[in-house]
Design a protein around this motif. Structure first.
Motif, short mmCIF file in Angstrom:
data_model
loop_
_atom_site.label_atom_id
_atom_site.label_comp_id
_atom_site.label_asym_id
_atom_site.label_seq_id
_atom_site.Cartn_x
_atom_site.Cartn_y
_atom_site.Cartn_z
N LEU A 1 0.82 -1.21 0.00
CA LEU A 1 0.00 0.00 0.00
C LEU A 1 0.85 1.26 0.00
O LEU A 1 0.52 2.25 -0.66
CB LEU A 1 -0.94 0.00 1.21
N THR A 2 1.94 1.23 0.74
CA THR A 2 2.75 2.45 0.86
C THR A 2 3.45 2.81 -0.44
O THR A 2 3.70 3.98 -0.71
CB THR A 2 3.77 2.33 2.02
N LEU A 3 3.78 1.83 -1.27
CA LEU A 3 4.39 2.15 -2.56
C LEU A 3 3.46 3.03 -3.38
O LEU A 3 3.89 4.03 -3.96
CB LEU A 3 4.70 0.87 -3.34
N PHE A 4 2.18 2.69 -3.41
CA PHE A 4 1.23 3.45 -4.21
C PHE A 4 0.90 4.78 -3.56
O PHE A 4 0.69 5.78 -4.25
CB PHE A 4 -0.02 2.61 -4.46
N ASP A 5 0.87 4.80 -2.25
CA ASP A 5 0.62 6.05 -1.54
C ASP A 5 1.72 7.06 -1.79
O ASP A 5 1.46 8.26 -1.92
CB ASP A 5 0.50 5.75 -0.04
N ARG A 6 2.96 6.59 -1.90
CA ARG A 6 4.10 7.50 -2.04
C ARG A 6 4.51 7.71 -3.51
O ARG A 6 4.66 8.85 -3.96
CB ARG A 6 5.28 6.98 -1.22
N ILE B 1 7.99 -0.15 6.39
CA ILE B 1 7.04 -1.12 6.93
C ILE B 1 6.10 -0.45 7.92
O ILE B 1 4.91 -0.79 8.00
CB ILE B 1 7.80 -2.30 7.57
N HIS B 2 6.57 0.54 8.65
CA HIS B 2 5.69 1.24 9.59
C HIS B 2 4.68 2.10 8.84
O HIS B 2 3.54 2.27 9.31
CB HIS B 2 6.53 2.08 10.55
N HIS B 3 5.05 2.62 7.66
CA HIS B 3 4.06 3.32 6.83
C HIS B 3 3.03 2.33 6.31
O HIS B 3 1.83 2.64 6.26
CB HIS B 3 4.76 4.02 5.66
N GLU B 4 3.49 1.15 5.91
CA GLU B 4 2.58 0.11 5.43
C GLU B 4 1.59 -0.28 6.53
O GLU B 4 0.38 -0.41 6.28
CB GLU B 4 3.37 -1.12 4.98
N ILE B 5 2.10 -0.45 7.74
CA ILE B 5 1.24 -0.83 8.86
C ILE B 5 0.17 0.22 9.10
O ILE B 5 -1.01 -0.10 9.32
CB ILE B 5 2.10 -1.05 10.12
N ALA B 6 0.56 1.50 9.06
CA ALA B 6 -0.41 2.59 9.27
C ALA B 6 -1.51 2.55 8.20
O ALA B 6 -2.69 2.74 8.51
CB ALA B 6 0.30 3.93 9.26
#
Length: 454
Positions: A275-280, A363-368
């Motif tokens: 998820l964080t890859l697409f968010d960023r 990974i902490h961004h992914e967790i959020a």
């Protein structure tokens, strides 16, 4: 102070020596991941890299030969995973970036990593970690990727599978651009040799053939949106579809989604959402705003600039507007939760180091983002502990806090089942029976920062 939680009362051994110490860790609460309950006031005995015994705090334990750690009420859980990593390549024998990456993971409580773009230099790295020569998480390696540029024929693709299996890789990674005959050759050869494979979904193959052909993991939830678009010719035109079919998401026919989810369940595929890859990378926050966020200090200025350069063309083309991006990310969150709620197993993944995703920290961004999408804390932790072990058919050997399992765990101040923020600040890490306290973790982070001083 609470943050210097772990006081070594006996410290007569070298700090780093492979499996040489036996530990008694007292006054800790265990998030075992065998269930969603906490075992209060426990003692952990560690010997030869394994959890030898778990006892209640009231139990008398002999002190002889044990290095004692007083947890002072810390919570112990099995640590996290990064199951979509791009481990750096050793250039001309220089392993600095590889070793830094291993520390970035450990310092963030990431104890298992699946490399998803392979290189020959990753194999000796894994050997060094397993031998205790350098600290690092548990590594599972995919070989060089199968793509439209690396595969030229079905016969060559099949030989590439054989070569990667013989070299000692654990997994195969598929990228876009494969033709159907090439994919079928990869699939049949991989099944014959019993090596798992997964990755992106090639447009000429499609999600259905990928699932039925044996994909073990679908990376980035790739292929689902494309399979929901009624006019597939639009998907084939990158100017119309945009990156990862972003611009067509409003045309998705959701009536087809239950069938795709059932197919995913029937074929026992796993989902690596990143998820964080697409968010960023594909979010509407401008690339320049990421240049000086705190964790970028652990990356070289050149690496950060390369990431900015990767995102900027989409911004200049007018693709990454809030109007385009917001419904796309909302759709991905919906898809993620629909798959999860249906029982499709999820792997903790962030795609690091990749655009603005620094190893460990991402990974902490992914967790959020998993939490914001609606996943419970317990299921999030499960995606990074129990699930990765099951993925490689090693369930029970690690990813749990129990007698006989590998001594891989992280100590944090608060209960992560109630507070995910506590995961960002490990107070100590035990990796295969080797203990790194918070001071050591911070020391290694400081060295990496110094190596990339702007």
């Amino acid at each position: 102070m609470k943050k210097s939680l772990f006081l070594l009362l006996i410290f007569s051994f070298p700090f780093f020596a492979a499996f040489s110490q036996s530990y008694l860790i007292s006054n800790v609460h265990l998030v075992t991941m065998e269930n969603d309950q906490v075992k209060k006031n426990q003692i952990i005995l560690v010997e030869d890299g394994k959890i030898k015994q778990i006892l209640p705090a009231s139990q008398n334990v002999p002190n002889s030969g044990l290095t004692r750690i007083d947890g002072k009420g810390a919570y112990v859980y099995p640590g996290l995973a990064e199951f979509h990593s791009h481990i750096p390549v050793a250039q001309n024998g220089d392993t600095q970036l590889q070793e830094e990456t291993m520390w970035l993971y450990l310092a963030n409580g990431v104890l298992r990593v699946r490399g998803m773009i392979g290189h020959a230099s990753h194999l000796p790295l894994k050997e060094r970690v397993e031998a205790g020569e350098i600290p690092g998480p548990r590594l599972f390696l995919s070989g060089p990727s199968f793509s439209g540029s690396s595969v030229s024929s079905a016969q060559q693709a099949a030989q590439m599978v054989r070569d990667e299996k013989a070299a000692g890789f654990d997994h195969l990674k598929l990228h876009p651009g494969l033709e159907m005959d090439e994919f079928l050759a990869i699939s049949s050869t991989a099944k014959e040799l019993d090596i798992p494979f997964g990755g992106h979904v090639s447009l000429a193959v499609g999600l259905e053939a990928s699932l039925k052909g044996g994909y073990k993991s679908i990376e980035h939830m790739d292929g689902y949106i494309e399979a929901l678009i009624p006019d597939y010719s639009k998907v084939l035109d990158p100017k119309i579809a945009g990156p990862f079919t972003m611009l067509l998401v409003k045309e998705a026919d959701l009536s087809k989604l239950p069938e795709l989810i059932q197919m995913t369940l029937d074929t026992k595929a796993w989902i690596a959402p990143t998820l964080t890859l697409f968010d960023r990378y594909f979010g509407y926050k401008p690339a320049e705003e990421y240049r000086y966020i705190p964790e970028m200090k652990y990356m070289s200025a050149l690496q950060v600039q390369n990431w900015i350069n990767a995102k900027t063309p989409y911004e200049e083309a007018g693709v990454l507007t809030e109007e385009n991006v917001k419904p796309y990310l909302e759709f991905r969150n919906m898809l993620f939760m629909k798959l999860h709620e249906a029982g499709v197993p999820i792997l903790m993944t962030s795609d690091s180091p990749q655009v603005f995703n620094v190893p460990g920290f991402s990974i902490h961004h992914e967790i959020a983002l998993m939490s914001e999408a609606g996943m419970s804390n317990y299921e999030i932790l499960k995606s990074g502990s129990v699930n990765p072990a099951k993925y490689f058919d090693e369930d029970g050997e690690w990813g749990l806090i129990k007698s006989g399992a590998s001594a891989d765990f992280v100590m944090v101040e608060k209960n992560p089942l109630e507070d995910l923020e506590t995961l960002k600040n490990p107070l100590g890490v035990m990796m295969k029976g080797e203990y790194y306290d918070q001071a050591r973790l911070k020391e290694e982070l400081a060295k990496i920062e110094a190596n990339h001083k702007r």
